[in-house]
Design an enzyme around this catalytic site. Structure first.
Site, mmCIF file in Angstrom:
data_model
loop_
_atom_site.group_PDB
_atom_site.id
_atom_site.type_symbol
_atom_site.label_atom_id
_atom_site.label_comp_id
_atom_site.label_asym_id
_atom_site.label_seq_id
_atom_site.Cartn_x
_atom_site.Cartn_y
_atom_site.Cartn_z
ATOM 1 N N LEU A 114 0.849 -1.193 0.000
ATOM 2 C CA LEU A 114 0.000 0.000 0.000
ATOM 3 C C LEU A 114 0.885 1.244 0.000
ATOM 4 O O LEU A 114 1.594 1.511 0.969
ATOM 5 C CB LEU A 114 -0.913 0.013 1.227
ATOM 6 C CG LEU A 114 -2.127 -0.922 1.216
ATOM 7 C CD1 LEU A 114 -2.889 -0.802 2.534
ATOM 8 C CD2 LEU A 114 -3.053 -0.603 0.045
ATOM 9 N N GLY A 154 -0.233 4.434 -0.551
ATOM 10 C CA GLY A 154 -0.963 5.663 -0.276
ATOM 11 C C GLY A 154 -1.680 6.175 -1.504
ATOM 12 O O GLY A 154 -2.484 7.101 -1.432
ATOM 13 N N CYS A 164 14.521 -0.700 -8.612
ATOM 14 C CA CYS A 164 13.715 -0.700 -7.384
ATOM 15 C C CYS A 164 12.702 -1.842 -7.405
ATOM 16 O O CYS A 164 12.508 -2.529 -6.398
ATOM 17 C CB CYS A 164 13.002 0.633 -7.228
ATOM 18 S SG CYS A 164 11.908 0.720 -5.788
ATOM 19 N N CYS A 206 11.163 8.231 -6.856
ATOM 20 C CA CYS A 206 10.562 8.274 -5.520
ATOM 21 C C CYS A 206 11.429 8.991 -4.501
ATOM 22 O O CYS A 206 10.916 9.698 -3.639
ATOM 23 C CB CYS A 206 10.236 6.861 -5.054
ATOM 24 S SG CYS A 206 11.620 5.722 -5.070
#
Length: 379
Positions: A10, A12, A100, A198
């Site tokens: 999760l 957001g 990533c 990110c």
């Protein structure tokens, strides 16, 4: 359908939120994990991980699932960020999102989920997984929404990772995802999609990179060796870049520009834009050309290395399709050779601004075969 214990990443955002909702609706036992992959600067106004976690926690509350906050910042720094810096220092333009996914979201996160007793993990990526009935191998497919397909960023996943992964929103279009989120009252139904790398957040890229990489200003030369200005450091530029060159007001210097063959460059002239065409590390020189179709910006062949193949072996030589950057249309190509972790591609149509450090990803229709890091390009 067999019911699983599924751990959902999760973030957001709305995509992972709807992912968790759909899986719970299907009867799976769902647990949420929020991954913190970057340590916020103490005084940073740019990092949003705290707010993202609050959004993820609100989503978990609405859906009715547990959520755990897990810090993978150390793993991210060692496995992703260090490589990111090395590539920039070598004059290339890396894609940290690819690494990533392979090293954090589908390795560190997957390992953590398995320790929690998960049978599957799920994320909000726009891609699909299926098991080929003839071979038994798991395949990575493009997401059904062509404008959101993220298979390019997932091409380094292997059989073990894909066998444990679910991508529910890969079967949907983004408009459907937002509609579902609104229908069930998710608090982030209208949240803007995240963009950029990110760990940089919304801060200017040059400002961020300047903190980690030493740079030396140098000359900006055109294709005929004429000096047009000064660059602030080669690491801050990428092939095909048009903005931020600081050479406005020199349009007359490009008038009548010619290719190495002596022929006029199509699109060159007083009003044609300038583009980064080469980074010459030996002399710390940035080379720029005028006109989108300048020969220096076009190439028919690339060599790639550090390849990863989803089936566990490289494709046979022959006709294929490839992307050399995200959101690019598939380009017809020929695999000249693919052995071990290296391969070569030939394109019948010239490709624009193919950039060392980026990924060349191969496709057979909607099936992603894998890919590698672009090492060199040839006209």
């Amino acid at each position: 359908m067999k019911k699983h214990r599924v751990v959902v990443g999760l973030s957001g955002g709305v995509d992972s939120a709807v992912t968790a909702h759909l899986l719970k609706q299907q009867g799976h036992e769902v647990v949420g994990i929020f991954m913190k992959n970057w340590e916020d600067d103490d005084d940073s106004e740019f990092c949003s991980s705290r707010q993202d976690f609050l959004d993820a926690a609100s989503v978990a509350d609405v859906i009715g699932i547990e959520i755990e906050h897990v810090n993978f910042a150390a793993e991210y720094k060692d496995r992703v960020f260090a490589e990111f810096l090395r590539e920039y220092q070598a004059g290339r333009t890396p894609n940290p999102d690819v690494l990533c996914n392979a090293e954090i979201k589908f390795k560190a996160f997957l390992d953590h989920a398995m320790r929690l007793g998960a049978e599957k993990i799920a994320t909000g990526h726009y891609a699909r997984v299926r098991q080929n009935p003839a071979t038994g191998l798991f395949e990575l497919l493009k997401g059904l929404d062509p404008s959101k397909d993220q298979s390019y960023f997932l091409h380094r996943l292997n059989q073990a990772q894909l066998s444990k992964t679910l991508f529910p929103v890969g079967e949907l279009h983004k408009t459907e995802v937002r509609r579902i989120a609104a229908d069930i009252g998710l608090p982030n139904a209208k949240k803007k999609d995240s963009t950029g790398i990110c760990f940089i957040g919304e801060r200017p890229f040059r400002e961020f990179l300047n903190r980690y990489i030493q740079h030396a200003p140098g000359p900006i030369l055109d294709d005929r060796g004429r000096k047009l200005g000064r660059h602030v450091g080669l690491s801050f530029y990428t092939l095909g870049q048009r903005q931020g060159l600081g050479i406005g007001g020199v349009k007359e210097k490009g008038a009548g520009a010619k290719a190495p063959s002596g022929q006029p460059v199509r699109g060159a002239g007083d009003h044609a834009p300038w583009f980064v065409a080469r980074k010459e590390l030996e002399t710390n020189t940035l080379r720029v050309v005028q006109g989108h179709e300048h020969p220096w910006l076009l190439s028919h062949r690339l060599d790639a290395q550090d390849a990863s193949w989803i089936a566990g072996h490289p494709p046979a030589a022959g006709a294929c399709a490839a992307k050399t950057r995200y959101r690019q249309q598939d380009a017809a190509c020929t695999v000249l050779a693919a052995q071990g972790d290296a391969f070569n591609l030939q394109f019948p149509e010239a490709q624009w601004a193919v950039t060392p450090g980026q990924s060349a990803v191969l496709y057979d229709g909607e099936v992603c075969l894998g890919g590698g890091v672009i090492a060199a390009v040839n006209g």
